[in-house]
Enzyme design. Structure first.
Site, PDB file in Angstrom:
ATOM      1  N   TYR A  15      45.623  81.980  40.091  1.00 12.00           N
ATOM      2  CA  TYR A  15      46.180  80.829  40.793  1.00 12.00           C
ATOM      3  C   TYR A  15      47.449  80.348  40.091  1.00 12.00           C
ATOM      4  CZ  TYR A  15      46.502  76.199  42.960  1.00 12.00           C
ATOM      5  OH  TYR A  15      46.947  75.081  43.633  1.00 12.00           O
ATOM      6  N   SER A  20      52.231  73.619  41.436  1.00 10.96           N
ATOM      7  CA  SER A  20      51.127  72.908  40.790  1.00 10.96           C
ATOM      8  C   SER A  20      51.335  72.874  39.280  1.00 10.96           C
ATOM      9  CB  SER A  20      49.803  73.631  41.096  1.00 10.96           C
ATOM     10  OG  SER A  20      48.753  73.172  40.273  1.00 10.96           O
TER      11      SER A  20
END
Length: 337
Positions: free
Chosen positions: A191, A165
């Site tokens: 994350y 990501s």
């Protein structure tokens, strides 16, 4: 020394998974897609099935997986995907899945991911996002290495796609406190750390396994509205809105989001070349670790591709995975349920 020229394809940010596999014959290819009961995973599995692949949906919720399998079968007129339970936060589940796999494997798409709004841990005490997004997928790949090597010998190579990501730009891997035992917990940083780890996995897996015919590449699907955001706190939602407003990303459809995964999975440019990070269906350009995300939304930071860091992360992670579980191996919520 010749500078590396990023690999490119004819596909763009607006390309769809269907367009990437158009004209590609995947008959005989056996593929696993983790997290294929929702979002990008569904479209990834659908496109692979449409191209003739025999797909296994590796999902926590097999009821949801069965619904997806039926939908894919109906929409493609192809073979119904298999549905097998897999909980990446449960080492016993990962081990059971790998042990039950029989025969060759040609494509492993490590697509599943979790986002938390607060600190949650596995039974081992591991931070949930790192445990699920990175450690679980590493354990799965290790357990399936023999099947991938067999698949590579059959079809001149096997591939692993690791879904990362843009969030990796926010943080490298903090080896001094992987599981937030001392620092204040920030779910966005946690994350980001897991997504950097996903890219580093591709680097080290390729280094270790290229001689077996296995290559791994990391992909950034871009901004896609999926169930991944369901646990976002108000702060996380505000941060996402601010990033969109600043032009860091433009929302894609699920079909467009899955396209880069399919490029890594089937494009000839990546058949025997791994350790790359793809963005908008191209190999991304590398930026310094202090680069600003707003100015480089399609870049990849050095810390996500550094071979020495990748090797160290692999060693630390495999050491963690050897630790016997204490009590239940399922995660427990600490806060933010």
């Amino acid at each position: 020394m010749t500078a590396h020229v990023p690999l490119s394809t004819s596909f763009t940010a607006s390309s769809t998974a269907e367009e990437v596999v158009r004209g590609v014959d995947l008959a005989g290819v056996r593929a696993i897609v983790t997290g294929a009961s929702s979002g990008i995973g569904v479209e990834t599995a659908r496109a692979l099935t449409a191209a003739g692949a025999q797909v296994t949906l590796a999902v926590r919720n097999t009821d949801a997986g069965d619904v997806v399998a039926g939908t894919i079968e109906s929409s493609t007129g192809g073979i119904r995907p298999r549905v097998v339970r897999l909980d990446l936060a449960d080492r016993a589940s990962v081990a059971s899945f790998a042990a039950a796999w029989s025969g060759p494997l040609h494509l492993l798409v490590n697509n599943a991911g979790v986002v938390t709004g607060g600190l949650e841990r596995t039974g081992e005490g591991w931070e949930l996002q790192f445990a699920t997004n990175h450690l679980g997928h590493l354990a799965l790949a290790l357990g399936l290495h023999g099947a991938l090597a067999l698949g590579a010998s059959e079809r001149d190579g096997a591939r692993i796609v690791s879904v990362s990501s843009t969030a990796h730009m926010r943080s490298g891997v903090d080896f001094d406190d992987l599981h937030f035992e001392r620092r204040a917990y920030d779910p966005q940083i946690a994350y980001a750390q897991s997504k950097t780890a996903n890219s580093l996995f591709a680097v080290e897996a390729t280094r270790l396994w290229a001689s077996d015919g296995i290559v791994a590449n990391a992909v950034n699907p871009g901004g896609v509205a999926t169930g991944l955001q369901r646990n976002f706190t108000a702060r996380q939602k505000a941060s996402l809105d601010a990033a969109e407003a600043a032009g860091v990303f433009t929302y894609k459809t699920v079909q467009q989001g899955a396209a880069t995964t399919l490029v890594a999975a089937v494009a000839p440019q990546f058949a025997h070349s791994g350790g790359h990070y793809l963005d908008d269906s191209q190999e991304a350009y590398t930026v310094p670790n202090d680069a600003d995300l707003a100015h480089h939304p399609h870049g990849v930071k050095e810390w996500a591709l550094d071979p020495a860091i990748a090797e160290h992360l692999w060693a630390v992670s495999t050491d963690l995975l050897r630790i016997p579980p204490s009590g239940s191996s399922h995660w427990r919520a600490i806060e933010g349920e």
